[in-house]
Design an enzyme around this catalytic site. Structure first.
Site, PDB file in Angstrom:
ATOM      1  CG  HIS A 139     -87.398 -97.882 -51.450  1.00 55.96           C
ATOM      2  ND1 HIS A 139     -88.085 -97.675 -52.629  1.00 55.96           N
ATOM      3  CD2 HIS A 139     -88.263 -98.487 -50.596  1.00 55.96           C
ATOM      4  CE1 HIS A 139     -89.329 -98.129 -52.481  1.00 55.96           C
ATOM      5  NE2 HIS A 139     -89.465 -98.622 -51.261  1.00 55.96           N
ATOM      6  NE  ARG A 176     -84.874 -93.483 -50.861  1.00 53.95           N
ATOM      7  CZ  ARG A 176     -86.186 -93.635 -50.867  1.00 53.95           C
ATOM      8  NH1 ARG A 176     -86.836 -93.875 -51.996  1.00 53.95           N
ATOM      9  NH2 ARG A 176     -86.875 -93.556 -49.747  1.00 53.95           N
ATOM     10  CG  HIS A 227     -97.702 -99.171 -52.079  1.00 51.08           C
ATOM     11  ND1 HIS A 227     -96.786 -98.502 -51.296  1.00 51.08           N
ATOM     12  CD2 HIS A 227     -98.881 -98.550 -51.878  1.00 51.08           C
ATOM     13  CE1 HIS A 227     -97.412 -97.517 -50.655  1.00 51.08           C
ATOM     14  NE2 HIS A 227     -98.680 -97.528 -50.983  1.00 51.08           N
ATOM     15  CG  HIS A 235     -95.656-101.994 -47.698  1.00 48.75           C
ATOM     16  ND1 HIS A 235     -96.839-101.933 -48.385  1.00 48.75           N
ATOM     17  CD2 HIS A 235     -94.804-101.162 -48.340  1.00 48.75           C
ATOM     18  CE1 HIS A 235     -96.704-101.116 -49.412  1.00 48.75           C
ATOM     19  NE2 HIS A 235     -95.469-100.642 -49.404  1.00 48.75           N
ATOM     20  CG  ASP A 241     -91.176 -99.903 -47.605  1.00 50.43           C
ATOM     21  OD1 ASP A 241     -90.471 -99.562 -48.572  1.00 50.43           O
ATOM     22  OD2 ASP A 241     -92.268 -99.378 -47.338  1.00 50.43           O
TER      23      ASP A 241
HETATM   24 ZN   LIG Z   1     -91.329 -99.467 -50.672  1.00 50.16          ZN
HETATM   25 ZN   LIG Z   2     -94.779 -99.058 -50.684  1.00 45.95          ZN
END
Ligand SMILES: [Zn+2]
Ligand SMILES: [Zn+2]
Length: 429
Positions: free
Chosen positions: A65, A67, A182, A235, A308
């Protein structure tokens, strides 16, 4: 500036060629020129002594990520990129849950172009699966692919409606775009902030049951098999989730999956004391889950390691456990924590297997031109001292954020150099 380099006396480990041997690597005009023994330096060549180090393809992280746009107080393309190369990564994929979300070709193009200018690492974009990541309306996948998206995901906002994700899979399959999910059934996890167990009960926190993950792993994989879509599960955190992956892989599903270092090294007890740096989604689970995931890494069921990396500002993580955001940073501790984890196994993996999980296999599963030291390919290289021990000091992170549960841990293995296209973009002490 890309230089001509001679990396001497390293242990060259390249899973893409089955190579694990003492050798020298010559880099010319940004590309791997030759790999061999006893090369003499030529004029104009910078010699890098790699004695006692591994010379590997740069690491690849398919789950980061960054951002931007919208939350540059947490991380930017530049700081996230600097964190990545400090961790030995040369290629990363950024997730679309930005503000606004990356659900249009214009935004995908903009991030790719900006990353090329502002980030020292190669950045590929995973675009959204649904408009605004609202789980309702499908995106224009062909346009997103044309703009450079390598896969589609609603990561943090998993699609709850089975018919919506089924149609998304059908469309992505037609354009050969992997769907990344996810897995979380929100009706089961609603209001939860950590794994549901005796620990959450003791802390008085609402729990996220293991079933919120497993129910969606089963649903998504069944739909992937029906539609022929390549599904990549993010994940993985539960033993039963891993069992389901085994089950469906054995039945020929186009299924890949990742595990994050924190789910291999930590369990839900890390949340004791309301430690918000141990709060992430999916949450840390039980020790049995952790050990089962280790088995999945060692037997090859798990296709790759992904961090992640989820930066959050200090003021956000200083809220109560319930209110603090989910997520931890991971780019700068991934390699050291994985080497530490591997050392703790009864039968540790060969370095080749570890590099495969962190470079060659993640590159392959999204068809990224990375994860190899093949002659003629761009010189994206990590030089790793596998014996160095160091203590995690978050104040030294290149990342803008410090939210790690590994502060004060002694990790194993340090990056000495990272090169992208033959350019030294990181030099350790
Ligand atoms: Zn993530
Ligand atoms: Zn996630």
């Amino acid at each position: 500036m890309s230089q001509n380099l001679l990396l001497r006396n390293g242990r060259v480990i390249d899973p893409s060629q089955g190579l694990d041997t003492p050798a020298d690597v010559r880099v010319r005009e940004g590309c791997i020129a030759e790999i061999g023994t006893s090369f003499s330096p030529e004029s104009g060549e910078t010699v890098i002594d790699c004695t006692d180090c591994w010379v590997t393809p740069g690491l690849v992280d398919v789950h980061v990520h960054l951002r931007e746009p919208g939350q540059s107080y947490k991380e930017t393309l530049q700081t996230g990129g600097e964190a990545a190369v400090a961790g030995g990564f040369t290629t990363i994929c950024c997730m679309p849950n930005t503000d606004p979300p990356l659900d249009s070709p214009t935004l995908v193009r903009e991030i790719r172009q900006r990353a090329e200018r502002e980030s020292p690492v190669r950045v590929y974009v995973v675009s959204a699966l649904t408009v605004g990541m609202k789980g309702e309306q499908l995106c224009d996948y062909w346009a997103l692919k044309e703009a450079g998206a390598v896969a589609c995901s609603d990561d943090a906002f998993p699609i709850q409606n089975a018919e919506v994700i089924r149609r998304a899979m059908l469309a992505c399959q037609a354009y050969e775009l992997p769907v990344i999910t996810h897995c979380e059934d929100k009706s089961l996890s609603a209001g939860g902030s950590m794994h549901r167990s005796e620990v959450s009960a003791h802390l008085g926190l609402n729990g996220i049951p293991a079933s919120s993950e497993t129910v969606q792993i089963a649903r998504n994989t069944l739909l992937a098999m029906e539609t022929g879509c390549h599904l990549h599960i993010q994940h993985l955190s539960t033993a039963m989730g891993l069992e389901l992956v085994r089950f469906f892989k054995a039945r020929g599903a186009r299924l890949t999956c990742e595990v994050a270092p924190h789910h291999l090294l930590l369990s839900h007890e890390a949340c004791e004391g309301y430690n918000t740096d141990a709060k992430m989604n999916p949450p840390l689970r039980t020790n049995e889950d952790r050990l089962a995931l280790a088995g999945g890494v060692l037997d090859g069921t798990i296709d790759c390691i992904a961090t992640d990396h989820a930066p959050h500002a200090r003021f956000e993580k200083e809220r109560t456990f319930d209110e603090a955001p989910f997520g931890i940073v991971g780019l700068e501790t991934a390699l050291g924590s994985m080497l530490l984890w591997n050392q703790g196994q009864v039968l540790p993996m060969e370095p080749m297997c570890l590099i495969d999980l962190m470079s060659t296999r993640p590159a392959r599963l999204l068809s990224l031109p990375a994860g190899t030291l093949a002659v003629g390919t761009p010189a994206d290289i990590a030089v790793i001292d596998p014996h160095a021990r160091w203590v995690v000091d978050p104040t030294q992170f290149r990342s803008k954020s410090r939210n790690t549960p590994f502060a004060g841990w002694e990790l194993v293995g340090r990056v000495r150099y990272t090169m992208v296209g033959g350019e030294v973009v990181y030099r350790g002490d």
